[in-house]
Scaffold this motif. Structure first.
Motif, PDB file in Angstrom:
ATOM      1  N   HIS A   1       1.085  -1.171   0.024  1.00 42.93           N
ATOM      2  CA  HIS A   1      -0.156  -0.142   0.127  1.00 42.93           C
ATOM      3  C   HIS A   1       0.922   1.323  -0.232  1.00 42.93           C
ATOM      4  CE1 HIS A   1      -3.372  -2.348   0.633  1.00 42.93           C
ATOM      5  NE2 HIS A   1      -2.800  -3.158   1.266  1.00 42.93           N
ATOM      6  N   TRP A   2       0.635   2.247  -0.855  1.00 40.95           N
ATOM      7  CA  TRP A   2       1.278   3.383  -1.207  1.00 40.95           C
ATOM      8  C   TRP A   2       0.628   4.470  -0.877  1.00 40.95           C
ATOM      9  CZ3 TRP A   2       6.716   2.152  -1.843  1.00 40.95           C
ATOM     10  CH2 TRP A   2       6.817   0.662  -2.294  1.00 40.95           C
ATOM     11  N   VAL A   3       1.381   5.801  -0.616  1.00 41.78           N
ATOM     12  CA  VAL A   3       0.832   7.005  -0.946  1.00 41.78           C
ATOM     13  C   VAL A   3       2.007   7.706  -1.939  1.00 41.78           C
ATOM     14  CG1 VAL A   3       0.834   9.394   0.155  1.00 41.78           C
ATOM     15  CG2 VAL A   3       0.082   7.465   1.530  1.00 41.78           C
ATOM     16  N   ILE A   4       1.186   8.212  -2.864  1.00 43.55           N
ATOM     17  CA  ILE A   4       2.023   8.803  -3.928  1.00 43.55           C
ATOM     18  C   ILE A   4       1.977  10.360  -4.057  1.00 43.55           C
ATOM     19  CG2 ILE A   4       2.138   8.808  -6.571  1.00 43.55           C
ATOM     20  CD1 ILE A   4       2.687   5.994  -5.665  1.00 43.55           C
ATOM     21  N   ALA A   5       3.067  10.959  -3.811  1.00 45.98           N
ATOM     22  CA  ALA A   5       3.022  12.518  -3.573  1.00 45.98           C
ATOM     23  C   ALA A   5       3.441  12.935  -5.168  1.00 45.98           C
ATOM     24  CB  ALA A   5       3.854  12.970  -2.697  1.00 45.98           C
ATOM     25  N   LEU A   6       2.464  13.540  -5.810  1.00 48.63           N
ATOM     26  CA  LEU A   6       2.797  14.390  -7.059  1.00 48.63           C
ATOM     27  C   LEU A   6       3.461  15.853  -7.234  1.00 48.63           C
ATOM     28  CD1 LEU A   6       0.823  11.833  -7.809  1.00 48.63           C
ATOM     29  CD2 LEU A   6      -0.059  13.242  -9.495  1.00 48.63           C
ATOM     30  N   HIS A   7       4.394  15.980  -7.726  1.00 50.82           N
ATOM     31  CA  HIS A   7       4.934  17.441  -7.590  1.00 50.82           C
ATOM     32  C   HIS A   7       4.687  18.139  -8.648  1.00 50.82           C
ATOM     33  CE1 HIS A   7       8.486  19.416  -5.856  1.00 50.82           C
ATOM     34  NE2 HIS A   7       8.691  19.878  -7.184  1.00 50.82           N
ATOM     35  N   ARG A   8       4.671  19.496  -8.280  1.00 47.60           N
ATOM     36  CA  ARG A   8       4.403  20.682  -9.159  1.00 47.60           C
ATOM     37  C   ARG A   8       4.838  20.369 -10.851  1.00 47.60           C
ATOM     38  NH1 ARG A   8       4.775  22.342  -4.319  1.00 47.60           N
ATOM     39  NH2 ARG A   8       2.543  22.654  -3.169  1.00 47.60           N
ATOM     40  N   GLY A   9       6.465  20.213 -10.962  1.00 45.41           N
ATOM     41  CA  GLY A   9       6.506  20.160 -12.331  1.00 45.41           C
ATOM     42  C   GLY A   9       6.989  18.776 -12.538  1.00 45.41           C
ATOM     43  N   GLY A  10       7.842  18.477 -13.605  1.00 45.38           N
ATOM     44  CA  GLY A  10       8.387  17.302 -14.094  1.00 45.38           C
ATOM     45  C   GLY A  10       9.952  17.328 -14.031  1.00 45.38           C
ATOM     46  N   LEU A  11      10.300  16.320 -14.291  1.00 52.82           N
ATOM     47  CA  LEU A  11      11.979  16.069 -14.434  1.00 52.82           C
ATOM     48  C   LEU A  11      12.265  15.173 -15.790  1.00 52.82           C
ATOM     49  CD1 LEU A  11      13.420  15.433 -10.979  1.00 52.82           C
ATOM     50  CD2 LEU A  11      14.007  17.383 -12.414  1.00 52.82           C
ATOM     51  N   SER A  12      13.121  15.763 -16.449  1.00 54.56           N
ATOM     52  CA  SER A  12      13.686  15.097 -17.610  1.00 54.56           C
ATOM     53  C   SER A  12      14.413  13.935 -17.201  1.00 54.56           C
ATOM     54  CB  SER A  12      14.207  16.000 -18.776  1.00 54.56           C
ATOM     55  OG  SER A  12      15.322  15.212 -19.176  1.00 54.56           O
ATOM     56  N   THR A  13      14.239  12.578 -17.855  1.00 56.79           N
ATOM     57  CA  THR A  13      14.824  11.546 -17.306  1.00 56.79           C
ATOM     58  C   THR A  13      16.298  11.608 -17.795  1.00 56.79           C
ATOM     59  OG1 THR A  13      12.906  10.364 -17.496  1.00 56.79           O
ATOM     60  CG2 THR A  13      14.850   8.928 -17.232  1.00 56.79           C
ATOM     61  N   PRO A  14      16.821  11.942 -18.987  1.00 56.59           N
ATOM     62  CA  PRO A  14      18.147  12.287 -19.308  1.00 56.59           C
ATOM     63  C   PRO A  14      18.688  13.107 -18.413  1.00 56.59           C
ATOM     64  CG  PRO A  14      17.050  12.100 -21.196  1.00 56.59           C
ATOM     65  CD  PRO A  14      15.711  12.489 -20.282  1.00 56.59           C
ATOM     66  N   ARG A  15      18.192  14.122 -18.249  1.00 53.30           N
ATOM     67  CA  ARG A  15      18.819  15.407 -17.275  1.00 53.30           C
ATOM     68  C   ARG A  15      19.230  14.786 -15.745  1.00 53.30           C
ATOM     69  NH1 ARG A  15      16.608  20.432 -17.085  1.00 53.30           N
ATOM     70  NH2 ARG A  15      18.288  20.880 -15.836  1.00 53.30           N
ATOM     71  N   VAL A  16      18.263  13.828 -15.329  1.00 56.04           N
ATOM     72  CA  VAL A  16      18.487  13.212 -13.906  1.00 56.04           C
ATOM     73  C   VAL A  16      19.746  12.281 -14.037  1.00 56.04           C
ATOM     74  CG1 VAL A  16      17.401  12.029 -12.011  1.00 56.04           C
ATOM     75  CG2 VAL A  16      16.065  13.607 -13.512  1.00 56.04           C
ATOM     76  N   PHE A  17      20.013  11.658 -15.058  1.00 56.08           N
ATOM     77  CA  PHE A  17      20.960  10.789 -15.190  1.00 56.08           C
ATOM     78  C   PHE A  17      22.018  11.327 -15.228  1.00 56.08           C
ATOM     79  CE2 PHE A  17      18.194   7.096 -16.017  1.00 56.08           C
ATOM     80  CZ  PHE A  17      18.438   6.210 -15.659  1.00 56.08           C
ATOM     81  N   GLY A  18      22.350  12.532 -16.149  1.00 57.36           N
ATOM     82  CA  GLY A  18      23.265  13.562 -15.998  1.00 57.36           C
ATOM     83  C   GLY A  18      23.805  13.809 -15.042  1.00 57.36           C
ATOM     84  N   GLU A  19      22.773  14.520 -14.039  1.00 53.67           N
ATOM     85  CA  GLU A  19      23.224  15.016 -12.644  1.00 53.67           C
ATOM     86  C   GLU A  19      23.810  13.952 -11.774  1.00 53.67           C
ATOM     87  OE1 GLU A  19      23.530  17.886 -11.677  1.00 53.67           O
ATOM     88  OE2 GLU A  19      23.125  17.724  -9.587  1.00 53.67           O
ATOM     89  N   LEU A  20      23.348  12.540 -12.127  1.00 56.53           N
ATOM     90  CA  LEU A  20      23.861  11.700 -11.137  1.00 56.53           C
ATOM     91  C   LEU A  20      25.395  11.408 -11.774  1.00 56.53           C
ATOM     92  CD1 LEU A  20      23.911   9.176  -9.202  1.00 56.53           C
ATOM     93  CD2 LEU A  20      23.300   7.733 -11.157  1.00 56.53           C
ATOM     94  N   ASP A  21      25.605  11.521 -12.982  1.00 56.10           N
ATOM     95  CA  ASP A  21      27.047  11.257 -13.457  1.00 56.10           C
ATOM     96  C   ASP A  21      28.026  12.472 -12.770  1.00 56.10           C
ATOM     97  OD1 ASP A  21      26.329   9.211 -14.995  1.00 56.10           O
ATOM     98  OD2 ASP A  21      26.007  10.171 -16.849  1.00 56.10           O
ATOM     99  N   ARG A  22      27.056  13.665 -12.643  1.00 54.67           N
ATOM    100  CA  ARG A  22      28.091  15.015 -12.289  1.00 54.67           C
ATOM    101  C   ARG A  22      28.253  14.713 -10.766  1.00 54.67           C
ATOM    102  NH1 ARG A  22      27.795  19.393  -9.868  1.00 54.67           N
ATOM    103  NH2 ARG A  22      25.722  19.133  -9.311  1.00 54.67           N
ATOM    104  N   LEU A  23      27.235  14.285 -10.216  1.00 58.87           N
ATOM    105  CA  LEU A  23      27.602  14.183  -8.866  1.00 58.87           C
ATOM    106  C   LEU A  23      28.652  12.816  -8.654  1.00 58.87           C
ATOM    107  CD1 LEU A  23      23.837  14.253  -7.299  1.00 58.87           C
ATOM    108  CD2 LEU A  23      25.473  15.909  -7.167  1.00 58.87           C
ATOM    109  N   ARG A  24      28.588  11.990  -9.296  1.00 61.60           N
ATOM    110  CA  ARG A  24      29.625  10.526  -8.999  1.00 61.60           C
ATOM    111  C   ARG A  24      30.812  11.195  -9.580  1.00 61.60           C
ATOM    112  NH1 ARG A  24      26.336   5.332 -11.259  1.00 61.60           N
ATOM    113  NH2 ARG A  24      25.226   4.819  -9.165  1.00 61.60           N
ATOM    114  N   GLY A  25      30.974  12.180 -10.562  1.00 60.47           N
ATOM    115  CA  GLY A  25      32.536  12.472 -10.853  1.00 60.47           C
ATOM    116  C   GLY A  25      33.121  11.112 -11.546  1.00 60.47           C
ATOM    117  N   ASP A  26      34.388  11.029 -11.034  1.00 57.86           N
ATOM    118  CA  ASP A  26      35.076   9.916 -11.338  1.00 57.86           C
ATOM    119  C   ASP A  26      34.853   8.873 -10.395  1.00 57.86           C
ATOM    120  OD1 ASP A  26      36.221  11.072 -13.518  1.00 57.86           O
ATOM    121  OD2 ASP A  26      37.919  11.854 -12.285  1.00 57.86           O
TER     122      ASP A  26
END
Ligand code: ATP
Length: 307
Positions: A171-196
């Protein structure tokens, strides 16, 4: 002689959340290898397919953000299946969206899967899910899972699916946010945070064991998503939303896929209702829904709901 126009076919298809999402390093083709546990929950889109003028109409959740042209993933599914079947893509699609757009719940992929199932019925191709799966995988990483639903282990880009037996509803509660996020940009941000740095190991076994055991408390301890840090870095308010859900009584909260939707696991349907009511009053998200899982993937239904 006039040939009879077949009646429209309507397909209902669920959203997904990821109970586990481990993201490997970037591959040479730009994608990441994933190990994920998909879980289909009871937020649905409905897709109707009708023989006629080629076109697409969209109603419901986030409609202004959904392209009503050939770039829509559902329309690409029409073109791809028409090619394979050697037919003209002379169909009208009507999408009724209940899945948040760009929310990390794979709404576009769901519509593409629903379209494959709907067209297979409309054109009497009688293709099984296993026969549709290779086309689904070409259309997008999450489309295959939307065909099957349930709970499944996904590998590769997420398109290789093995069902996971889960005997107990969650059983889940789903919280919807006001805007959206681009999936490729989120992966890009993960790569940036990880660095090397190498990705931190996130084993999937504890999640699979918790699902088999059926105790939501145990599962709550093993939920994990490598994209969460990236989504929170791009939308810092999510930190507050995640905390608020737990304060409202949920066992644990997690960003769904690439976000920004958050999913909160609760002990029961009643607990989910109570947590949802409390969370809705806190102003930390656009709106809340309660949902349960697992639910089946794209299925033909008898009557379309009014738009
Ligand atoms: P993901 O599968 O990457 O987690 P998501 O759930 O975050 O995706 P979607 O709702 O699938 O996001 O939409 C991502 C983008 O795809 C939207 O911003 C929209 O422009 C485009 N899009 C194309 N077809 C559709 C569709 N049928 N429904 C929703 N969005 C679509």
């Amino acid at each position: 002689m006039l040939s009879a126009v077949p009646p429209p076919v309507t397909v209902r298809v669920p959203a997904k959340i990821n109970l586990h999402l481990a993201v490997g390093p970037v591959r040479e083709d730009g994608f990441h290898d994933l190990v994920t546990v998909f879980h289909a929950v009871s937020l649905f889109d409905e897709v109707s397919v009708t023989q006629g003028e080629p076109g697409i109409e969209v109603f419901g959740e986030g409609v202004s953000e959904v392209p009503a042209d050939e770039t829509n993933l559902a329309w690409r599914a029409v073109q791809r299946l028409a090619e394979q079947a050697g037919r003209d893509p002379d169909v009208t699609l009507v999408l009724r969206k209940g899945i948040p757009v760009a929310g990390g719940m794979a709404g576009g992929s769901a519509d593409a899967a629903a379209t494959l199932v709907g067209l297979s019925a409309l054109w009497k191709l009688d293709l099984t899910r296993d026969e549709l799966a290779p086309i689904a995988a070409e259309l997008g990483s999450d489309v295959t899972f939307a065909l099957y639903g349930g709970t499944a282990l996904g590998t590769g880009r997420g398109e290789r699916i093995v069902p996971v037996l889960s005997r107990h509803p969650l059983h889940w509660v789903i919280a919807l946010h006001r805007g959206g996020l681009s999936t490729p940009r989120v992966f890009g941000e993960l790569d940036r945070l990880r660095g090397d740095a190498e990705p931190v190991d996130r084993p999937v076994e504890p999640v699979l064991e918790a699902i088999a055991g059926g105790d939501p408390r145990q599962l709550a301890l093993s939920l994990g998503n490598d994209l969460q840090a990236a989504a929170v870095s791009m939308v810092p308010e999510l930190r507050r939303t995640l905390r608020a859900g737990v304060d409202a009584g949920a066992l644990a909260g997690i960003v769904s896929g690439s976000g920004p939707t958050c999913a909160f696991l609760c002990t029961s349907a009643e607990a989910a209702m109570e947590a949802a009511a409390e969370l809705a009053g806190l102003g930390v998200c656009r709106t809340v829904r309660v949902a349960h899982g697992p639910v089946p993937g794209a299925r033909v239904v008898e009557e379309p709901a009014p738009p």
